[in-house]
Design a protein around this motif. Structure first.
Motif, PDB file in Angstrom:
ATOM      1  N   ARG A 121       0.832  -1.204   0.000  1.00 23.27           N
ATOM      2  CA  ARG A 121       0.000   0.000   0.000  1.00 23.27           C
ATOM      3  C   ARG A 121       0.869   1.258   0.000  1.00 23.27           C
ATOM      4  NH1 ARG A 121      -3.761   3.093   4.118  1.00 23.27           N
ATOM      5  NH2 ARG A 121      -1.712   3.653   4.769  1.00 23.27           N
ATOM      6  N   GLY A 122       1.951   1.249   0.796  1.00 26.43           N
ATOM      7  CA  GLY A 122       2.870   2.385   0.840  1.00 26.43           C
ATOM      8  C   GLY A 122       3.569   2.612  -0.481  1.00 26.43           C
ATOM      9  N   GLN A 123       3.946   1.537  -1.146  1.00 26.27           N
ATOM     10  CA  GLN A 123       4.601   1.656  -2.451  1.00 26.27           C
ATOM     11  C   GLN A 123       3.616   2.220  -3.466  1.00 26.27           C
ATOM     12  OE1 GLN A 123       4.182  -0.575  -5.373  1.00 26.27           O
ATOM     13  NE2 GLN A 123       5.846   0.372  -6.491  1.00 26.27           N
ATOM     14  N   TYR A 124       2.384   1.773  -3.417  1.00 26.57           N
ATOM     15  CA  TYR A 124       1.351   2.246  -4.333  1.00 26.57           C
ATOM     16  C   TYR A 124       1.090   3.734  -4.131  1.00 26.57           C
ATOM     17  CZ  TYR A 124      -3.170   2.671  -6.648  1.00 26.57           C
ATOM     18  OH  TYR A 124      -4.202   3.073  -7.463  1.00 26.57           O
ATOM     19  N   ASN A 125       1.084   4.177  -2.868  1.00 30.71           N
ATOM     20  CA  ASN A 125       0.825   5.585  -2.543  1.00 30.71           C
ATOM     21  C   ASN A 125       2.099   6.416  -2.487  1.00 30.71           C
ATOM     22  OD1 ASN A 125      -1.967   5.188  -2.275  1.00 30.71           O
ATOM     23  ND2 ASN A 125      -1.723   4.502  -0.175  1.00 30.71           N
ATOM     24  N   ASN A 126       3.261   5.782  -2.754  1.00 31.02           N
ATOM     25  CA  ASN A 126       4.559   6.451  -2.723  1.00 31.02           C
ATOM     26  C   ASN A 126       4.852   7.058  -1.354  1.00 31.02           C
ATOM     27  OD1 ASN A 126       7.026   7.127  -3.834  1.00 31.02           O
ATOM     28  ND2 ASN A 126       6.306   9.127  -4.561  1.00 31.02           N
ATOM     29  N   THR A 127       4.568   6.286  -0.295  1.00 29.76           N
ATOM     30  CA  THR A 127       4.859   6.731   1.068  1.00 29.76           C
ATOM     31  C   THR A 127       5.867   5.773   1.692  1.00 29.76           C
ATOM     32  OG1 THR A 127       2.965   5.494   1.898  1.00 29.76           O
ATOM     33  CG2 THR A 127       2.608   7.823   1.465  1.00 29.76           C
ATOM     34  N   PRO A 128       7.080   6.266   2.002  1.00 28.69           N
ATOM     35  CA  PRO A 128       8.098   5.377   2.552  1.00 28.69           C
ATOM     36  C   PRO A 128       7.853   4.957   4.005  1.00 28.69           C
ATOM     37  CG  PRO A 128       8.925   7.616   2.436  1.00 28.69           C
ATOM     38  CD  PRO A 128       7.573   7.615   1.803  1.00 28.69           C
ATOM     39  N   LYS A 129       7.016   5.668   4.715  1.00 24.95           N
ATOM     40  CA  LYS A 129       6.686   5.301   6.101  1.00 24.95           C
ATOM     41  C   LYS A 129       5.369   4.549   6.117  1.00 24.95           C
ATOM     42  CE  LYS A 129      10.117   7.230   8.249  1.00 24.95           C
ATOM     43  NZ  LYS A 129      11.039   6.473   9.034  1.00 24.95           N
ATOM     44  N   PHE A 130       5.199   3.725   7.128  1.00 25.69           N
ATOM     45  CA  PHE A 130       4.011   2.889   7.223  1.00 25.69           C
ATOM     46  C   PHE A 130       3.281   3.216   8.526  1.00 25.69           C
ATOM     47  CE2 PHE A 130       7.561   0.649   5.195  1.00 25.69           C
ATOM     48  CZ  PHE A 130       7.093   0.694   3.890  1.00 25.69           C
ATOM     49  N   PRO A 131       2.465   4.288   8.503  1.00 25.55           N
ATOM     50  CA  PRO A 131       1.866   4.779   9.742  1.00 25.55           C
ATOM     51  C   PRO A 131       0.633   4.016  10.218  1.00 25.55           C
ATOM     52  CG  PRO A 131       1.163   6.138   7.912  1.00 25.55           C
ATOM     53  CD  PRO A 131       2.124   5.116   7.350  1.00 25.55           C
ATOM     54  N   SER A 132       0.118   3.111   9.428  1.00 28.80           N
ATOM     55  CA  SER A 132      -1.110   2.428   9.835  1.00 28.80           C
ATOM     56  C   SER A 132      -0.897   1.641  11.122  1.00 28.80           C
ATOM     57  CB  SER A 132      -1.578   1.467   8.742  1.00 28.80           C
ATOM     58  OG  SER A 132      -1.963   2.172   7.599  1.00 28.80           O
ATOM     59  N   PRO A 133      -1.926   1.604  11.967  1.00 26.58           N
ATOM     60  CA  PRO A 133      -1.798   0.835  13.212  1.00 26.58           C
ATOM     61  C   PRO A 133      -1.916  -0.668  12.959  1.00 26.58           C
ATOM     62  CG  PRO A 133      -3.958   1.854  13.080  1.00 26.58           C
ATOM     63  CD  PRO A 133      -3.179   2.342  11.896  1.00 26.58           C
ATOM     64  N   VAL A 134      -1.355  -1.415  13.854  1.00 29.09           N
ATOM     65  CA  VAL A 134      -1.383  -2.881  13.800  1.00 29.09           C
ATOM     66  C   VAL A 134      -2.819  -3.383  13.669  1.00 29.09           C
ATOM     67  CG1 VAL A 134      -0.969  -4.944  15.203  1.00 29.09           C
ATOM     68  CG2 VAL A 134       0.782  -3.174  15.039  1.00 29.09           C
ATOM     69  N   ALA A 135      -3.754  -2.738  14.348  1.00 28.59           N
ATOM     70  CA  ALA A 135      -5.154  -3.173  14.343  1.00 28.59           C
ATOM     71  C   ALA A 135      -5.735  -3.263  12.941  1.00 28.59           C
ATOM     72  CB  ALA A 135      -5.997  -2.235  15.200  1.00 28.59           C
ATOM     73  N   CYS A 136      -5.209  -2.482  11.994  1.00 34.12           N
ATOM     74  CA  CYS A 136      -5.718  -2.509  10.615  1.00 34.12           C
ATOM     75  C   CYS A 136      -5.282  -3.743   9.841  1.00 34.12           C
ATOM     76  CB  CYS A 136      -5.261  -1.267   9.864  1.00 34.12           C
ATOM     77  SG  CYS A 136      -5.990   0.267  10.459  1.00 34.12           S
ATOM     78  N   TYR A 137      -4.189  -4.377  10.239  1.00 33.83           N
ATOM     79  CA  TYR A 137      -3.625  -5.475   9.457  1.00 33.83           C
ATOM     80  C   TYR A 137      -3.504  -6.802  10.198  1.00 33.83           C
ATOM     81  CZ  TYR A 137      -2.652  -2.050   5.906  1.00 33.83           C
ATOM     82  OH  TYR A 137      -2.797  -1.092   4.942  1.00 33.83           O
ATOM     83  N   MET A 138      -3.639  -6.783  11.500  1.00 33.89           N
ATOM     84  CA  MET A 138      -3.455  -8.022  12.265  1.00 33.89           C
ATOM     85  C   MET A 138      -4.570  -9.021  11.966  1.00 33.89           C
ATOM     86  SD  MET A 138      -4.599  -6.856  16.070  1.00 33.89           S
ATOM     87  CE  MET A 138      -6.311  -6.494  16.461  1.00 33.89           C
ATOM     88  N   THR A 139      -4.265 -10.285  12.202  1.00 31.67           N
ATOM     89  CA  THR A 139      -5.273 -11.333  12.127  1.00 31.67           C
ATOM     90  C   THR A 139      -6.049 -11.281  13.429  1.00 31.67           C
ATOM     91  OG1 THR A 139      -3.829 -12.693  10.769  1.00 31.67           O
ATOM     92  CG2 THR A 139      -5.615 -13.828  11.928  1.00 31.67           C
ATOM     93  N   LYS A 140      -7.372 -11.127  13.310  1.00 30.45           N
ATOM     94  CA  LYS A 140      -8.186 -10.972  14.525  1.00 30.45           C
ATOM     95  C   LYS A 140      -8.786 -12.293  15.004  1.00 30.45           C
ATOM     96  CE  LYS A 140      -9.073  -6.214  13.480  1.00 30.45           C
ATOM     97  NZ  LYS A 140      -9.745  -5.378  12.548  1.00 30.45           N
ATOM     98  N   ASP A 141      -9.061 -13.190  14.089  1.00 24.42           N
ATOM     99  CA  ASP A 141      -9.622 -14.497  14.462  1.00 24.42           C
ATOM    100  C   ASP A 141      -8.463 -15.469  14.664  1.00 24.42           C
ATOM    101  OD1 ASP A 141     -12.253 -13.616  14.258  1.00 24.42           O
ATOM    102  OD2 ASP A 141     -12.301 -14.010  12.104  1.00 24.42           O
ATOM    103  N   VAL A 142      -7.909 -15.432  15.860  1.00 19.50           N
ATOM    104  CA  VAL A 142      -6.711 -16.209  16.164  1.00 19.50           C
ATOM    105  C   VAL A 142      -7.083 -17.563  16.749  1.00 19.50           C
ATOM    106  CG1 VAL A 142      -4.567 -16.225  17.487  1.00 19.50           C
ATOM    107  CG2 VAL A 142      -5.463 -14.063  16.604  1.00 19.50           C
ATOM    108  N   ILE A 143      -6.463 -18.594  16.220  1.00 17.53           N
ATOM    109  CA  ILE A 143      -6.635 -19.937  16.771  1.00 17.53           C
ATOM    110  C   ILE A 143      -5.628 -20.083  17.902  1.00 17.53           C
ATOM    111  CG2 ILE A 143      -6.545 -22.408  16.293  1.00 17.53           C
ATOM    112  CD1 ILE A 143      -7.081 -21.648  13.323  1.00 17.53           C
TER     113      ILE A 143
END
Length: 152
Positions: A77-99
């Motif tokens: 997503r950062g490469q697509y938007n040309n942003t070298p920093k990745f400010p999104s929080p973990v909550a946006c990408y983590m797996t929530k349904d954990v076994i």
């Protein structure tokens, strides 16, 4: 007639070996908070040479897992938007349904779950609280320490 002077023999005591997940899990874990940034996660994962970690809230309750694969989504997503920093929080990408696994199952049951679910690590949870983590490597290291006569 032959007399025995050995006296009364007691039945041998059966010693059981530690074969539960809680006996072999890792308890000193790297964890993340849902509000940590992906930048922070990438830094810690590379510095510690690990591929993922549990995400816990302020009360120590497991709320997800974050992995290198999850971080890749933000990198793309950062490469697509040309942003070298990745400010999104973990909550946006983590797996929530954990076994998860319970600390009181055997490492043999855990090994079976590793094989059937094709997962490399499980958080160990009791009553919602993260106690540790067990990996395929933890089980492989445990097996040579066990005596074959104690396996059930």
């Amino acid at each position: 007639m032959v007399k025995s002077f050995q006296g009364v023999r007691e039945a041998p005591v059966k010693l059981t070996q530690p074969i539960l997940v809680e006996d072999h899990m890792t308890t000193n874990l790297i964890t993340f908070h849902p509000e940590d940034t992906i930048d922070h996660v990438i830094h810690v994962l590379t510095k510690r040479h690990i591929s993922g970690a549990p995400v816990i809230d302020d009360e120590g309750t497991l709320v997800g897992m974050i992995s290198e694969g999850d971080c890749l989504k933000e990198i793309i997503r950062g490469q697509y938007n040309n942003t070298p920093k990745f400010p999104s929080p973990v909550a946006c990408y983590m797996t929530k349904d954990v076994i998860t696994l319970s600390p009181d199952i055997t490492i043999f049951d855990a090994a079976n779950r590793f094989l059937t679910l094709k997962i490399r690590r499980f958080p160990v949870v009791k009553e919602g609280k993260l106690l540790g983590q067990i990996s395929v490597s933890d089980i492989i290291r445990a097996i040579p320490k066990l005596k074959s006569s104690t396996w059930r």
